[in-house]
Every structure is written in C-alpha cells, then in structure tokens.
Design an enzyme around this catalytic site. Structure first.
Site, PDB file in Angstrom:
ATOM      1  CG  ASP A  43       2.016 -25.918  46.197  1.00  0.00           C
ATOM      2  OD1 ASP A  43       3.245 -26.155  46.255  1.00  0.00           O
ATOM      3  OD2 ASP A  43       1.353 -25.567  47.182  1.00  0.00           O
ATOM      4  CB  SER A  44       6.867 -24.639  43.214  1.00  0.00           C
ATOM      5  OG  SER A  44       7.013 -25.890  42.580  1.00  0.00           O
ATOM      6  CG  ASP A  82       2.806 -30.038  46.258  1.00  0.00           C
ATOM      7  OD1 ASP A  82       3.071 -30.917  47.101  1.00  0.00           O
ATOM      8  OD2 ASP A  82       3.586 -29.116  45.972  1.00  0.00           O
ATOM      9  CE  LYS A 112       5.598 -31.811  48.153  1.00  0.00           C
ATOM     10  NZ  LYS A 112       5.238 -30.509  48.730  1.00  0.00           N
ATOM     11  CD  GLU A 114       3.312 -26.799  51.781  1.00  0.00           C
ATOM     12  OE1 GLU A 114       3.039 -25.878  52.572  1.00  0.00           O
ATOM     13  OE2 GLU A 114       3.768 -26.607  50.636  1.00  0.00           O
ATOM     14  CD  GLU A 182      10.712 -25.898  50.813  1.00  0.00           C
ATOM     15  OE1 GLU A 182       9.701 -26.588  50.582  1.00  0.00           O
ATOM     16  OE2 GLU A 182      10.961 -24.828  50.216  1.00  0.00           O
TER      17      GLU A 182
HETATM   18  O1  KIV Z   1       5.903 -27.213  45.285  1.00  0.00           O
HETATM   19  C1  KIV Z   1       7.078 -27.635  45.306  1.00  0.00           C
HETATM   20  O2  KIV Z   1       7.836 -27.506  44.334  1.00  0.00           O
HETATM   21  C2  KIV Z   1       7.544 -28.306  46.512  1.00  0.00           C
HETATM   22  C3  KIV Z   1       9.009 -28.598  46.605  1.00  0.00           C
HETATM   23  C4  KIV Z   1       9.738 -27.343  46.828  1.00  0.00           C
HETATM   24  C5  KIV Z   1       9.322 -29.632  47.594  1.00  0.00           C
HETATM   25  O3  KIV Z   1       6.785 -28.573  47.383  1.00  0.00           O
END
Ligand code: KIV
Length: 275
Positions: A43-44, A82, A112, A114, A182
């Site tokens: 989600d970055s 994510d 994924k 969090e 992280e």
């Molecule tokens: O969203 C992302 O890119 C991440 C990584 C930084 C692990 O969760």
C-alpha cells in the site's frame, strides 16, 4: 512459481528470500525478469505512485486495480497484496469479505496485514482456515504511523522488544505464513527470526532476517526525494528520466524531432486533398 513450502525450505537452508514491491505492469515485469522470489503489491503505492502523504488514503479498489496489473506483468512470481488501512478493522465478517474480494480479484498468493491485536490474530486464523495465506507485518506499521508518533524505530527498549517478540510468536501461532519486520534493531530481528519457523522478511531490520524487502521506487530512485536510512539505492531513474525528457523537449523546440525516420509518408501524393 515458488510457493510457501519453498520459502520454508529456503529458511531451513539459510538461503535468502528476495522480495521487492511492484505496483504496475512494467515494474512487475522487471521484478519477474530480475528473478525476485516474491513481489509485494504494497500500500506504499499510495505514496510512491499516487503521491499521497501516507498510506491511509489507499482504498481496496486502489489495491485491486494495481495488483491486477502486477499479476499481468509477473504471472509466475509469488505475489503478496497489502490489505489497506481500516479494511480489516471492526467487523470480522466485513474484513473477511474485503480480503476475499482483494484475493480473488488480484489472483494473489497471499495477503499482508499490519499488526497483531487479538482481533487481527483471530482474523488471520479465519482467513487461513478459509484458504487465504497471510503475511504478518509488525514493528513500524505505516498504517498506524499517527498512533506510533511517526515513522520511527520500534522495539528499541525492553518493553518494546519483548512485545514485538510476543507479537511475532502469536502471529505464527495464528497461522501467518511469513512475517515482515519493519524498522527494528537488527539484534531484535535476529532473535525473532531464530524464534520463528516461518520466514521473516526484514525492511530496516538488519541482515539476519530470512529475507529482505524494499520499495521499487526507493531502490531505483524513481520519483522519490528523501529515503530512509535502511534503503540502499541501485539506480537513478530520476536522473535518467529527467535527462531523457529534457533531450526530447529540446529536440521538439529546435525542430530536430520528428525527423524522417520517425515520419509516415503517403504512398501517392495525388491522393492528398486539394486545398
Ligand atoms: O507497503 C509496503 O511497501 C510495505 C513494505 C514497506 C513492507 O508494506
């Protein structure tokens, strides 16, 4: 395509697992061509592709849209997607429905999430039971940066480091297939990596994790200005891109593009309209 059991073997054999993020068709093609073991549709993407200030504006539709493009670019690489901010919080039924939606539409191998709250651990159990493999993510969890007080090192004291070890063990016990750590001290990452039997992928967590993940735009310096300490850069797309566009701008302005090789000509000049 490598699968969960291959990553477990890699951990057992002390072979490093390489993961990189990708957000679209070309970045995914490059990641697959470079033979990365796993791709993360992070989600970055909210920050590095869409220009938001944080990941909290990213939606399920954003994730699905980008993940589908990544799947087309990298059909043979294990893909983790994510779940975005607040899409797995509150009602467990809504969270499961959101996860099903992203997983099915993107054709991912895992999702994924969090955090490691009681609710998230229960959700991981339910999703895993239902056939959706989950990768956990603890330490600096960007979706909760407002609660954590910013993007800062986590687990740097006795309470924090004990809590992270406890969370890691609970995530494994709940059925998580792998774990992202992280921005935590490398000594703690080593202890967590050794304590778990699932693969641990680090980002800003030192060299002793089972694998590493970095953001595509960070390692290639593509549209990013400030980089965290833990990023090593391997190319300078900013420089290459601006230099290329400047050369194009100059060619158009001084009328040296498009020249003959880039131009179509009509077969028969008499076919042109008379003015
Ligand atoms: O969203 C992302 O890119 C991440 C990584 C930084 C692990 O969760």
């Amino acid at each position: 395509m490598l699968m969960n059991r291959d990553f477990l073997k890699m951990k057992a054999n002390n072979e490093k697992i390489v993961m990189v993020t990708a957000y679209d068709y070309p970045s995914a093609k490059q990641a697959e061509e470079a033979k990365t073991d796993m791709i993360l549709v992070g989600d970055s993407l909210g920050m590095v592709v869409l220009g938001y200030n944080s990941t909290t504006e990213v939606t399920i539709d954003d994730m699905t849209h980008h993940a589908k493009a990544v799947r087309r670019g990298a059909p043979n690489t294990y893909m983790v997607v994510d779940m975005p901010f607040m899409s797995y919080y509150g009602s467990i039924d809504v969270s499961i429905e959101n996860a099903r939606n992203v997983f099915q539409k993107s054709n991912a191998q895992a999702l994924k999430l969090e955090g490691a709250s009681k609710e998230i651990l229960e959700l991981i159990r339910r999703l895993t039971d239902g056939g959706i493999p989950i990768v956990g993510h603890i330490g600096l969890t960007p979706q909760t940066h407002n609660v954590l007080g910013g993007y800062r090192l986590q687990g740097n004291d006795s309470d924090g480091s004990n809590e992270l070890l406890k969370q890691a063990k609970s995530l494994e016990a709940s059925g998580a297939q792998a774990l992202v750590l992280e921005c935590i001290p490398k000594e703690l990452a080593k202890i967590i990596t050794e304590a778990l039997s699932i693969p641990v992928i680090g980002i800003g967590a030192g060299i002793d994790c089972d694998g590493q993940v970095l953001v595509y735009h960070d390692i290639l310096q593509y549209g990013v200005n400030r980089l965290p300490k833990f990023v090593k850069t391997y190319a300078d797309f900013n420089e290459v891109g601006v230099t290329g566009i400047k050369a194009y701008v100059s060619d158009v302005r001084n009328k040296s593009f498009p020249t003959e090789p880039y131009t179509y000509k009509i077969k028969n000049i008499d076919d042109l309209p008379k003015t």
